[in-house]
Design a protein around this motif. Structure first.
Motif, mmCIF file in Angstrom:
data_model
loop_
_atom_site.group_PDB
_atom_site.id
_atom_site.type_symbol
_atom_site.label_atom_id
_atom_site.label_comp_id
_atom_site.label_asym_id
_atom_site.label_seq_id
_atom_site.Cartn_x
_atom_site.Cartn_y
_atom_site.Cartn_z
ATOM 1 N N ARG A 6 33.627 42.445 27.041
ATOM 2 C CA ARG A 6 33.875 43.255 28.236
ATOM 3 C C ARG A 6 34.355 44.654 27.865
ATOM 4 O O ARG A 6 33.895 45.658 28.421
ATOM 5 C CB ARG A 6 34.921 42.580 29.113
ATOM 6 C CG ARG A 6 35.184 43.295 30.436
ATOM 7 C CD ARG A 6 36.475 42.835 31.062
ATOM 8 N NE ARG A 6 37.612 43.173 30.196
ATOM 9 C CZ ARG A 6 38.862 42.875 30.493
ATOM 10 N NH1 ARG A 6 39.149 42.210 31.591
ATOM 11 N NH2 ARG A 6 39.848 43.231 29.670
ATOM 12 N N THR A 44 40.414 35.668 28.251
ATOM 13 C CA THR A 44 40.369 34.688 29.331
ATOM 14 C C THR A 44 39.243 35.041 30.295
ATOM 15 O O THR A 44 38.801 36.191 30.379
ATOM 16 C CB THR A 44 41.702 34.645 30.093
ATOM 17 O OG1 THR A 44 41.939 35.914 30.722
ATOM 18 C CG2 THR A 44 42.859 34.336 29.151
ATOM 19 N N GLN A 45 38.800 34.050 31.040
ATOM 20 C CA GLN A 45 37.671 34.265 31.930
ATOM 21 C C GLN A 45 38.006 35.172 33.105
ATOM 22 O O GLN A 45 37.106 35.705 33.758
ATOM 23 C CB GLN A 45 37.126 32.917 32.409
ATOM 24 C CG GLN A 45 36.463 32.126 31.295
ATOM 25 C CD GLN A 45 35.724 30.896 31.793
ATOM 26 O OE1 GLN A 45 35.523 30.709 32.985
ATOM 27 N NE2 GLN A 45 35.307 30.037 30.864
ATOM 28 N N ASP A 46 39.290 35.360 33.379
ATOM 29 C CA ASP A 46 39.672 36.278 34.455
ATOM 30 C C ASP A 46 39.845 37.708 33.964
ATOM 31 O O ASP A 46 40.298 38.588 34.705
ATOM 32 C CB ASP A 46 40.941 35.800 35.152
ATOM 33 C CG ASP A 46 42.159 35.763 34.228
ATOM 34 O OD1 ASP A 46 42.062 36.228 33.079
ATOM 35 O OD2 ASP A 46 43.215 35.264 34.668
ATOM 36 N N GLY A 47 39.490 37.970 32.710
ATOM 37 C CA GLY A 47 39.528 39.324 32.178
ATOM 38 C C GLY A 47 40.782 39.683 31.418
ATOM 39 O O GLY A 47 40.898 40.796 30.908
ATOM 40 N N GLY A 48 41.724 38.748 31.308
ATOM 41 C CA GLY A 48 42.952 39.003 30.578
ATOM 42 C C GLY A 48 42.911 38.466 29.161
ATOM 43 O O GLY A 48 41.842 38.171 28.614
ATOM 44 N N ARG A 67 50.690 35.315 28.173
ATOM 45 C CA ARG A 67 49.679 36.204 28.749
ATOM 46 C C ARG A 67 49.993 37.624 28.288
ATOM 47 O O ARG A 67 51.143 38.055 28.327
ATOM 48 C CB ARG A 67 49.715 36.139 30.275
ATOM 49 C CG ARG A 67 49.319 34.779 30.839
ATOM 50 C CD ARG A 67 49.141 34.853 32.345
ATOM 51 N NE ARG A 67 48.848 33.555 32.913
ATOM 52 C CZ ARG A 67 47.638 33.008 32.938
ATOM 53 N NH1 ARG A 67 46.609 33.666 32.414
ATOM 54 N NH2 ARG A 67 47.445 31.826 33.472
ATOM 55 N N SER A 110 48.815 41.803 28.397
ATOM 56 C CA SER A 110 48.043 42.875 29.020
ATOM 57 C C SER A 110 48.322 44.170 28.274
ATOM 58 O O SER A 110 49.333 44.303 27.572
ATOM 59 C CB SER A 110 48.399 43.015 30.505
ATOM 60 O OG SER A 110 49.796 43.231 30.677
ATOM 61 N N GLN A 159 39.993 29.389 30.210
ATOM 62 C CA GLN A 159 40.020 29.353 31.670
ATOM 63 C C GLN A 159 41.154 28.472 32.139
ATOM 64 O O GLN A 159 41.293 27.337 31.674
ATOM 65 C CB GLN A 159 38.702 28.831 32.245
ATOM 66 C CG GLN A 159 38.669 28.819 33.770
ATOM 67 C CD GLN A 159 37.319 28.361 34.313
ATOM 68 O OE1 GLN A 159 36.538 27.723 33.609
ATOM 69 N NE2 GLN A 159 37.042 28.697 35.549
ATOM 70 N N ASP A 160 41.990 28.977 33.044
ATOM 71 C CA ASP A 160 43.095 28.177 33.590
ATOM 72 C C ASP A 160 42.560 26.990 34.359
ATOM 73 O O ASP A 160 41.525 27.073 35.021
ATOM 74 C CB ASP A 160 43.954 29.034 34.520
ATOM 75 C CG ASP A 160 44.799 30.022 33.724
ATOM 76 O OD1 ASP A 160 45.194 29.681 32.606
ATOM 77 O OD2 ASP A 160 45.026 31.123 34.224
#
Length: 283
Positions: A24, A63-67, A78, A80, A282-283
């Motif tokens: 990404r 992660t699949q949510d972009g984090g 987590r 960022s 992925q959570d």
């Protein structure tokens, strides 16, 4: 381009590890475990950024949510960037004070597989774990001294993992998040070094960072070595495919305990093949 390129930056890694190519972002992320830093390379500009972490940091995974998730100390956080922040997601259970995280990888279903090990690197107090739905459980009852390189086969059928102290890469059948029996797959012999981080290419061959042997080695699907790329550092710790076409390979090394000119450098090489986009948690 030279066969081996040293990425220019203002520091060397005490113990480089935990490579992850972010498709990404078009960026390479990796860790300096003992230096307590997460690094990010933007290949298009050559810019290298670095952030200090609150404890030793073994790996970083998208992660699949972009984090991103990172293994920090004896926990999973987590992470960022811009600005940098980390928040604990889960503690890794039953870890003695002398243990730390080491290496990790996600599988096609979004689970994360990770190892813990002793700082001393000489007693089997480590373990192999799975993170799924925010919960960490022990995945394998076998104790580990230096767990390294979880790598998932391109078809998702097998997980490969090693205890570098044993010099053996093991293979597990991967059945809906449950590991099958641990089977020896590749046993290192004199001159090969110790198996460390690893990754698959798009042809199903396994690339292994060979600690102590100054190289990465490509193994065919039957476990036979078919190519070796020499590097100007002895403690080679991990490797990953990257670049827009996933046809570059980035390799970490360690300066801890050695005084070589390029110890702790990040290398870029031409592997002569392509990799695959990494799996994401992925959570």
């Amino acid at each position: 381009m030279d066969p081996v390129r040293i990425i220019a930056r203002d520091r060397a890694d005490v113990l480089g590890e935990g490579l992850f190519w972010s498709v990404r972002d078009g960026a390479l992320l990796w860790t300096d475990i003992l230096g307590r830093r997460i690094n990010r390379l933007s290949p298009t500009t050559g810019q290298v950024e670095s952030w200090e972490t609150p404890d030793v940091v073994g790996w970083i995974v998208g992660t699949q949510d972009g984090g991103f998730l990172a293994g920090i100390g004896r926990s999973i956080a987590r992470v960022s960037f811009d600005p940098f922040a980390c928040e604990t997601l889960a503690e890794i259970p039953d870890q003695p004070a002398g243990n730390r995280v080491n290496d990790a990888a996600a599988d096609p279903q979004g689970r994360l597989w990770l190892g813990t090990m002793p700082f001393s690197c000489d007693v089997p107090t480590g373990a192999f774990h799975r993170l799924a739905n925010g919960t960490v459980t022990r995945a394998d009852a076998t104790p580990y001294t230096i767990p390294n390189g979880p790598a998932i086969s391109p078809d998702g059928r097998f997980l490969l993992h090693t205890d570098s102290a044993m010099g053996v890469i093991f293979r597990y059948a991967l059945n809906d998040g449950v590991l099958g029996p641990r089977e020896p797959f590749i046993t290192f012999v004199d001159g090969w070094g110790s198996p460390d981080g690893m990754t698959f290419d798009a042809e199903g061959h396994l690339w292994v960072a060979c600690w102590g042997a100054s190289c990465v080695t490509r193994f065919a699907p039957d476990g036979i070595p078919v190519r070796r790329i020499a590097l100007p550092a002895s403690q080679i710790s991990n490797c990953v495919f990257g670049g827009p076409d996933l046809d570059r390979m980035y390799v970490t090394s360690a300066a801890d305990g050695v005084e070589e000119e390029h110890a702790g450098a990040l290398f870029e090489i031409d592997p002569g093949c392509r990799g695959l986009a990494p799996f994401l948690y992925q959570d």
